[in-house]
Scaffold this motif. Structure first.
Motif, short mmCIF file in Angstrom:
data_model
loop_
_atom_site.label_atom_id
_atom_site.label_comp_id
_atom_site.label_asym_id
_atom_site.label_seq_id
_atom_site.Cartn_x
_atom_site.Cartn_y
_atom_site.Cartn_z
N VAL A 333 0.89 -1.28 -0.03
CA VAL A 333 0.01 0.11 0.00
C VAL A 333 0.83 1.25 -0.10
O VAL A 333 0.67 2.17 -0.71
CB VAL A 333 -1.05 0.19 1.15
N SER A 334 1.98 1.40 0.94
CA SER A 334 2.61 2.42 1.05
C SER A 334 3.67 3.09 -0.01
O SER A 334 3.83 3.91 -0.50
CB SER A 334 3.73 2.47 2.17
N LYS A 335 3.95 1.79 -1.24
CA LYS A 335 4.61 2.02 -2.23
C LYS A 335 3.91 2.62 -3.25
O LYS A 335 4.16 2.90 -4.25
CB LYS A 335 5.11 0.75 -2.62
N THR A 336 2.48 2.71 -3.18
CA THR A 336 1.60 3.36 -4.31
C THR A 336 1.44 4.90 -3.94
O THR A 336 0.74 5.46 -4.62
CB THR A 336 0.28 2.83 -4.44
N LYS A 337 2.03 5.16 -2.65
CA LYS A 337 1.80 6.62 -2.48
C LYS A 337 2.46 7.58 -3.42
O LYS A 337 3.47 7.31 -4.23
CB LYS A 337 2.63 6.79 -0.98
N ASP A 338 1.81 8.74 -3.72
CA ASP A 338 2.25 9.74 -4.48
C ASP A 338 2.07 9.39 -6.16
O ASP A 338 2.52 10.06 -7.01
CB ASP A 338 3.65 10.05 -4.27
N ALA A 339 1.47 7.99 -6.36
CA ALA A 339 1.36 7.76 -7.64
C ALA A 339 0.49 8.49 -8.51
O ALA A 339 0.54 8.40 -9.95
CB ALA A 339 0.94 6.31 -7.82
N ARG A 340 -0.49 9.08 -7.85
CA ARG A 340 -1.58 10.09 -8.60
C ARG A 340 -1.16 11.48 -8.65
O ARG A 340 -2.24 12.21 -9.12
CB ARG A 340 -2.89 9.71 -8.09
N SER A 341 0.01 11.86 -8.02
CA SER A 341 0.07 13.21 -7.74
C SER A 341 0.21 14.02 -9.38
O SER A 341 -0.04 15.21 -9.63
CB SER A 341 1.46 13.57 -7.00
N ASP A 342 0.61 13.36 -10.42
CA ASP A 342 0.74 13.73 -11.68
C ASP A 342 -0.46 13.97 -12.60
O ASP A 342 -0.43 14.73 -13.61
CB ASP A 342 1.90 12.96 -12.49
N ALA A 343 -1.57 13.40 -11.91
CA ALA A 343 -2.68 13.29 -12.85
C ALA A 343 -3.63 14.29 -12.19
O ALA A 343 -3.52 15.27 -11.84
CB ALA A 343 -3.07 11.84 -12.92
N ARG A 344 -4.64 13.76 -11.35
CA ARG A 344 -5.73 14.34 -10.68
C ARG A 344 -5.77 14.46 -9.11
O ARG A 344 -6.47 14.50 -8.53
CB ARG A 344 -7.15 14.10 -11.05
#
Length: 461
Positions: A333-344
């Motif tokens: 779970v924690s490894k997916t942190k920040d994965a959507r910052s570039d999108a919405r």
């Protein structure tokens, strides 16, 4: 083979006391109907005909978006005949330039497409006496107003843009952490869920500013159209050009040479349609406001926006879930942190509203990866809105999503909708909140505690 996308149906069922159900009507309503909203007496049903683009087997079609209205006028209700009215947006085809100048969007203009075909109705809410329906036109960054008495679309209200130099957001999934700051970007609010609310003696439209893009690149005949690009792939104007707002800001804030790198603004997904001249960009427009907003319905003026508060509260209280994707299931779970910052970013998706005495309580569903933020407005001052708490159905962040699914301890990943049920309509006489989430495939029921005023108010909408 010819594909007929015009076969969208609205089916009406009667639920019997025995638990069985009988289909009363199957009504053809057009291309890809989306949300359905009945009035409180169930005599009128309003629905959004989104009209998504498709290829029919021989050529590309972008059908008209529309508002469908079905009435059951007879005494026997849905058992009787019905009247179906479909409202199109053709009368706005000559007004699109004015609407765009005020902050709406006309996106797909190729193939001689018209504004009425580009419009995609999304979500519906009624005013108090159910004489007016407000319908979000998400991709078009606007809200339509529908008179349910005269059956007429009376207005399209452009929502304008958010200046991210006056607020903050995280724009990169490659900057190795949470970095919420100002950037020279405009935000298109593009709400999904909208709710009509009365606070004090004034009426407002509450919006969940998720954001959305149009990508037809996999539809044959569209010309490969995709309105989304990354900043690193665009050509930014010379900073000495008088309208070059982005490069001028960069030159004044220490980003003259590195604005478009991946750890800065380069990864952010923006529109490749707005803010340019000769394919050179002076301004950048990103998708979604990452916020909730309130609009005075008498003027459609924005009176409140939560700015960067959603991202900042997640960073403070649930940092391992910050702009996380909620998938793939094999990921920790924690490894997916920040994965959507570039999108919405967090994707503020849905809303529910409750009344607690003189206060208004707002439940905010956050899609990525799945959280519920709670805000309250004491009395009638909308600017006194305050954050109350943040909830997540992901109890552990050091395990994989799949492990949490196997343990059956995870829920509300990819939140789609929230519904508040006041105590006087609740099966256990207590106020409840329902949530649905598509990624986890869950439906959750929460008992709402901490309400101090009369708890019989509010409604399931």
């Amino acid at each position: 083979m010819m594909i007929n996308e015009n076969s969208g149906l609205l089916e009406v069922y009667r639920i019997e006391n025995t638990g069985t159900h009988t289909r009363m009507h199957s009504i053809p309503v057009g291309v890809r109907p989306d949300m359905i909203m009945p009035t409180s007496d169930c005599r009128t049903v309003v629905f959004a005909v989104e009209g998504n683009a498709y290829n029919n087997g021989s050529h590309f079609i972008d059908p008209e978006g529309a508002i469908g209205i079905i009435r059951f006028p007879h005494a026997d209700g849905i058992a009787g005949s019905y009247q179906y009215t479909q409202l199109d947006f053709r009368k706005f085809n000559d007004a699109w330039q004015d609407l765009v100048s005020r902050g709406a969007r006309f996106i797909y203009r190729e193939n001689n497409n018209k504004f009425s075909n580009d419009v995609e109705p999304e979500y519906i809410t009624f005013n108090t006496d159910e004489s007016i329906a407000y319908v979000s036109l998400q991709e078009n960054n606007a809200v339509a107003e529908v008179d349910l008495i005269t059956l007429n679309i009376t207005a399209i209200h452009p929502l304008g843009f958010k200046n991210w130099t006056e607020s903050k957001l995280d724009v990169s999934d490659k900057d190795k952490g949470i970095n919420i700051r100002q950037w020279p970007v405009m935000g298109m609010y593009q709400p999904d869920v909208i709710k009509f609310v009365t606070i004090g003696d004034k009426s407002y439209l509450l919006t969940a500013n998720e954001g959305a893009t149009k990508d037809y690149s996999d539809i044959e005949g569209s010309g490969g159209f995709n309105e989304a690009s990354r900043v690193e792939d665009l050509t930014i104007d010379d900073p000495y050009h008088e309208t070059a707002h982005v490069p001028f800001w960069a030159s004044q804030n220490g980003f003259f040479w590195n604005l478009q790198t991946e750890k800065n603004l380069g990864r952010l997904v923006v529109s490749n349609l707005e803010g340019k001249h000769d394919n050179v960009y002076d301004d950048l427009f990103t998708f979604g406001g990452r916020s909730i907003s309130l609009y005075d319905t008498s003027t459609f003026t924005q009176v409140y926006d939560s700015g960067s508060d959603v991202e900042e509260k997640i960073a403070q209280y649930q940092p391992d879930l910050f702009n996380a994707n909620g998938k793939p299931e094999s990921s920790i779970v924690s490894k997916t942190k920040d994965a959507r910052s570039d999108a919405r970013g967090p994707e503020v998706e849905c809303l529910a509203v409750a009344k607690d005495g003189d206060s208004t309580v707002i439940f905010v569903g956050i899609e990525r990866p799945g959280l519920i933020a709670i805000y309250s407005i004491p009395g009638s001052d909308v600017n006194a809105i305050k954050f109350e708490s943040l909830w997540s159905g992901i109890p552990k962040t050091n395990e994989t999503y799949q492990s949490l699914y196997n343990q059956r301890v995870i829920s509300d990943v990819g939140l789609d909708d929230l519904r508040y049920i006041p105590a006087n309509e609740s099966p256990n006489n207590k106020p409840l909140l329902l949530s649905t989430a598509s990624t986890s495939g869950t439906v959750s029921i929460f008992e709402i505690k901490g309400l101090t005023g009369p708890i019989g108010s509010g409604n399931v909408r």
